[in-house]
Motif scaffolding. Structure first.
Motif: not given
Ligand SMILES: *Cc1c(COP(=O)(O)O)cnc(C)c1O
Length: 356
Positions: A61-63, A88, A135, A137, A139, A164, A166-167, A190
């Motif tokens: 996953s993103g983490s 995050y 980070v 964005h 979230t 990061d 991720v979003s 995402k």
């Molecule tokens: C969703 C998110 C994560 C974690 O992603 P997972 O897929 O839930 O592990 C990490 N950082 C940000 C900014 C996110 O929005």
């Protein structure tokens, strides 16, 4: 069900079809070709990025992608500064602490922008800081952190930047050239509209080619993935169907005008939802600085999460609660994924029915 939570997202028909493709072993040449195609597509989302940065795909996953970035690139013998204004950012600090790497956290209020003066002061006080993690964005609140100024601070001091995203990757501007990040971590499910289980890191090519450092963890060693994926191999069993879905999702993104077009779609959806919610007494948490893909709203007088969530779910929409100290104060609505005009209209009605 239309997912209005911050990942995973509602899938398009094309992505759903990709999940039904014929079975494939991750050690076959077809999978190597699929991987190569995805890497090239990821590198072409931001114009010019491919010249300096290369993608590395992961089954996680993103983490997992964030952890791989820190595991591979955060140094053992100098300090990483983590600048955090939400869950995050604080998670990255936790990851580094567990990896036993020297780190300092600048953990600010979740409701405020990052204070540049504090970052500057810490950098001046700690000449051993060689890396900075932040980070894009956040979230937790929906705030899009302003990274240009932070990247400039880093460039002036030759500090390596790890992000990061991720979003935000796929729907907000990431400046690979000017920010010159060492690495950016993100996920398939995402803003890219793939399925959960696949994530990736975009890292500086030069570092991927020449770095001799060893990651803190075996599974999350990005340098190994990089070498293997470029030579048509994959170190571990990969989420084959997730790769197929991401490939289709990237085609949709690139065919529809890439990240800026997607940002516009998200913005329009967010604005419509915000306008309707304002009429129903739910004000945004952030006065300014919200991302395109997610906003946090304060509950109207006398309203709370469970009836709101359950009422919307009964009508076909999944929203998200706040986290930590914000849990009782906010709910969050994301605008990523496949959402049609009819869905938007029925969401407007559902909000009015549940909150009106
Ligand atoms: C969703 C998110 C994560 C974690 O992603 P997972 O897929 O839930 O592990 C990490 N950082 C940000 C900014 C996110 O929005």
């Amino acid at each position: 069900m239309i997912l209005l939570n911050p990942g995973p997202v509602s899938l398009s028909a094309k992505v759903r079809r990709a999940l039904q493709a014929e079975d494939l072993c991750h050690r076959e040449p077809e999978f190597a070709a699929l991987t190569k195609a995805i890497l090239e597509k990821l590198e072409s989302v931001y114009r010019g990025a491919a010249q300096t940065h290369a993608a590395v795909l992961l089954t996680a996953s993103g983490s997992g992608a964030v952890e791989a970035m820190l595991s591979t690139f955060a140094p053992r013998n100098s300090t990483t500064l983590v600048v955090a204004n939400g869950v995050y950012g604080e998670r990255m600090l936790d990851m580094l602490t567990r990896q036993g790497k020297p780190c300092i956290g600048l953990t600010g209020s979740w409701e405020s922008p990052i204070e540049l003066e504090s970052v500057e002061r810490l950098l001046a006080e700690h000449p051993d800081i060689s890396h900075l993690a932040v980070v894009h964005h956040e979230t937790t609140t929906g705030r899009l952190n302003e990274l240009s100024a932070i990247a400039k601070l880093c460039a002036e001091r030759q500090i390596e930047l790890m992000i990061d995203a991720v979003s935000s990757f796929g729907a907000e501007w990431l400046d690979f050239e000017v920010w010159n990040p060492l690495a950016i971590a993100s996920t398939a499910n995402k803003c890219l509209h793939g399925v959960p289980g696949v994530s990736f890191v975009m890292a500086r090519r030069e570092t991927l080619e020449h770095s001799q450092t060893q990651a803190t963890t075996l599974y999350f060693d990005l340098l190994r993935y990089y070498r293997d994926q470029r030579s048509g191999w994959s170190p571990f069993t990969q989420a084959v169907q997730g790769f197929m879905a991401l490939d289709a999702a990237l085609d949709e993104l690139l065919d529809s005008g890439s990240w800026s077009a997607r940002r516009e779609v998200y913005r329009q959806r967010s604005a419509r939802i915000a306008t309707r919610l304002a009429r129903l007494g739910a004000q945004p948490l952030l006065a300014e600085g919200a991302s395109s893909m997610l906003r946090s709203y304060l509950y109207p007088e006398g309203k709370s999460y469970t009836p709101l969530h359950d009422g919307l779910k009964k009508r076909g929409f999944t929203i998200y609660a706040g986290q930590g100290p914000l849990q009782a104060r906010i709910f969050r609505i994301a605008t990523m994924g496949e959402i049609g005009e009819e869905d938007m209209l029925s969401l407007m009605n559902a909000l009015t029915e549940v909150l009106g």
